[in-house]
Design a protein around this motif. Structure first.
Motif, PDB file in Angstrom:
ATOM      1  N   ASP A 106      41.150 102.805  54.910  1.00 39.14           N
ATOM      2  CA  ASP A 106      40.174 101.692  55.064  1.00 39.14           C
ATOM      3  C   ASP A 106      40.540 100.906  56.411  1.00 39.14           C
ATOM      4  OD1 ASP A 106      38.329  99.785  54.632  1.00 39.14           O
ATOM      5  OD2 ASP A 106      39.605  98.265  53.244  1.00 39.14           O
ATOM      6  N   LEU A 107      39.912 100.948  57.457  1.00 38.73           N
ATOM      7  CA  LEU A 107      40.454 100.572  58.805  1.00 38.73           C
ATOM      8  C   LEU A 107      40.255  98.980  58.663  1.00 38.73           C
ATOM      9  CD1 LEU A 107      38.969 103.009  61.315  1.00 38.73           C
ATOM     10  CD2 LEU A 107      41.399 102.906  60.351  1.00 38.73           C
ATOM     11  N   SER A 108      39.168  98.381  57.766  1.00 31.16           N
ATOM     12  CA  SER A 108      39.139  96.776  57.821  1.00 31.16           C
ATOM     13  C   SER A 108      40.564  96.138  57.562  1.00 31.16           C
ATOM     14  CB  SER A 108      38.429  96.732  56.779  1.00 31.16           C
ATOM     15  OG  SER A 108      38.557  96.800  55.271  1.00 31.16           O
ATOM     16  N   GLU A 109      41.459  96.967  57.334  1.00 28.02           N
ATOM     17  CA  GLU A 109      42.860  96.145  56.940  1.00 28.02           C
ATOM     18  C   GLU A 109      43.368  95.781  58.138  1.00 28.02           C
ATOM     19  OE1 GLU A 109      46.134  98.969  55.791  1.00 28.02           O
ATOM     20  OE2 GLU A 109      44.582  99.774  54.512  1.00 28.02           O
ATOM     21  N   PHE A 110      43.149  96.528  59.285  1.00 24.64           N
ATOM     22  CA  PHE A 110      43.551  96.087  60.517  1.00 24.64           C
ATOM     23  C   PHE A 110      42.614  95.143  61.189  1.00 24.64           C
ATOM     24  CE2 PHE A 110      44.721 100.669  59.606  1.00 24.64           C
ATOM     25  CZ  PHE A 110      46.242 100.248  59.546  1.00 24.64           C
ATOM     26  N   ASP A 111      41.838  94.288  60.557  1.00 28.86           N
ATOM     27  CA  ASP A 111      40.932  93.369  61.353  1.00 28.86           C
ATOM     28  C   ASP A 111      41.782  92.042  61.299  1.00 28.86           C
ATOM     29  OD1 ASP A 111      39.234  95.107  61.890  1.00 28.86           O
ATOM     30  OD2 ASP A 111      37.953  94.500  59.943  1.00 28.86           O
ATOM     31  N   HIS A 112      42.855  91.817  60.850  1.00 30.15           N
ATOM     32  CA  HIS A 112      43.741  90.799  60.902  1.00 30.15           C
ATOM     33  C   HIS A 112      44.204  90.171  62.046  1.00 30.15           C
ATOM     34  CE1 HIS A 112      46.791  87.561  59.570  1.00 30.15           C
ATOM     35  NE2 HIS A 112      46.113  87.581  58.188  1.00 30.15           N
ATOM     36  N   PRO A 113      44.040  88.998  62.450  1.00 32.71           N
ATOM     37  CA  PRO A 113      44.548  88.456  63.776  1.00 32.71           C
ATOM     38  C   PRO A 113      46.033  89.027  64.062  1.00 32.71           C
ATOM     39  CG  PRO A 113      43.443  86.673  62.632  1.00 32.71           C
ATOM     40  CD  PRO A 113      43.509  87.946  61.599  1.00 32.71           C
ATOM     41  N   ALA A 114      46.750  89.208  63.057  1.00 33.87           N
ATOM     42  CA  ALA A 114      48.256  89.596  63.402  1.00 33.87           C
ATOM     43  C   ALA A 114      48.380  90.856  64.117  1.00 33.87           C
ATOM     44  CB  ALA A 114      48.911  89.642  62.001  1.00 33.87           C
ATOM     45  N   TRP A 115      47.394  91.732  63.881  1.00 41.37           N
ATOM     46  CA  TRP A 115      47.234  92.805  64.457  1.00 41.37           C
ATOM     47  C   TRP A 115      47.039  92.944  66.227  1.00 41.37           C
ATOM     48  CZ3 TRP A 115      49.850  96.883  62.661  1.00 41.37           C
ATOM     49  CH2 TRP A 115      49.947  96.988  61.481  1.00 41.37           C
ATOM     50  N   LEU A 116      46.162  91.948  66.286  1.00 40.12           N
ATOM     51  CA  LEU A 116      46.041  91.485  67.825  1.00 40.12           C
ATOM     52  C   LEU A 116      47.108  91.030  68.531  1.00 40.12           C
ATOM     53  CD1 LEU A 116      43.723  91.353  69.977  1.00 40.12           C
ATOM     54  CD2 LEU A 116      43.133  88.926  69.152  1.00 40.12           C
ATOM     55  N   THR A 117      47.853  90.161  67.831  1.00 41.49           N
ATOM     56  CA  THR A 117      49.079  89.653  68.225  1.00 41.49           C
ATOM     57  C   THR A 117      50.131  90.793  68.591  1.00 41.49           C
ATOM     58  OG1 THR A 117      48.854  87.496  66.751  1.00 41.49           O
ATOM     59  CG2 THR A 117      51.121  87.886  67.502  1.00 41.49           C
ATOM     60  N   VAL A 118      50.336  91.570  67.538  1.00 39.54           N
ATOM     61  CA  VAL A 118      51.155  92.846  67.737  1.00 39.54           C
ATOM     62  C   VAL A 118      50.926  93.613  69.043  1.00 39.54           C
ATOM     63  CG1 VAL A 118      51.879  94.999  66.921  1.00 39.54           C
ATOM     64  CG2 VAL A 118      51.806  93.036  65.578  1.00 39.54           C
ATOM     65  N   VAL A 119      49.463  93.832  69.239  1.00 36.00           N
ATOM     66  CA  VAL A 119      48.976  94.526  70.627  1.00 36.00           C
ATOM     67  C   VAL A 119      49.250  93.840  71.931  1.00 36.00           C
ATOM     68  CG1 VAL A 119      46.862  95.496  71.657  1.00 36.00           C
ATOM     69  CG2 VAL A 119      47.181  95.903  69.138  1.00 36.00           C
ATOM     70  N   GLY A 120      48.934  92.400  71.708  1.00 40.68           N
ATOM     71  CA  GLY A 120      48.979  91.397  72.826  1.00 40.68           C
ATOM     72  C   GLY A 120      50.811  91.717  73.286  1.00 40.68           C
ATOM     73  N   THR A 121      51.497  91.435  72.070  1.00 37.85           N
ATOM     74  CA  THR A 121      52.918  91.582  72.311  1.00 37.85           C
ATOM     75  C   THR A 121      53.218  92.514  73.172  1.00 37.85           C
ATOM     76  OG1 THR A 121      53.196  89.852  70.566  1.00 37.85           O
ATOM     77  CG2 THR A 121      55.398  91.099  71.375  1.00 37.85           C
ATOM     78  N   GLY A 122      52.970  93.797  72.662  1.00 37.61           N
ATOM     79  CA  GLY A 122      53.270  95.116  73.244  1.00 37.61           C
ATOM     80  C   GLY A 122      53.013  95.446  74.425  1.00 37.61           C
ATOM     81  N   ILE A 123      51.886  94.791  74.895  1.00 40.00           N
ATOM     82  CA  ILE A 123      51.341  95.154  76.219  1.00 40.00           C
ATOM     83  C   ILE A 123      51.869  94.098  77.159  1.00 40.00           C
ATOM     84  CG2 ILE A 123      49.420  94.603  77.494  1.00 40.00           C
ATOM     85  CD1 ILE A 123      47.423  95.444  75.292  1.00 40.00           C
TER      86      ILE A 123
END
Length: 45
Positions: free
Chosen positions: A4-21
Motif C-alpha cells: 500500500d503506497l499510500s502509507e508513504f504520503d505522510h509529510p515526514a517522507w518528504l522531509t526524509v527525501v529533502g534531508t537526503g538531497i
C-alpha cells in the motif's frame, strides 16, 4: 503481497527525501571545494 503506497504520503517522507538531497548537495560542494579546486590550482602551476 500487495504494498500500500499510500502509507508513504505522510509529510515526514518528504522531509526524509529533502534531508537526503540536501546532505548530498552539501557533500558534493565540500568535495569540490576541498579536493577538486586545490587539484586544479596546483595542476595549473
Amino acid at each position: 503481497m500487495a504494498v500500500d503506497l499510500s502509507e508513504f504520503d505522510h509529510p515526514a517522507w518528504l522531509t526524509v527525501v529533502g534531508t537526503g538531497i540536501g546532505y548530498g548537495l552539501i557533500l558534493a560542494v565540500l568535495t569540490v571545494a576541498m579536493f577538486v579546486v586545490p587539484w586544479l590550482v596546483f595542476s595549473a602551476l
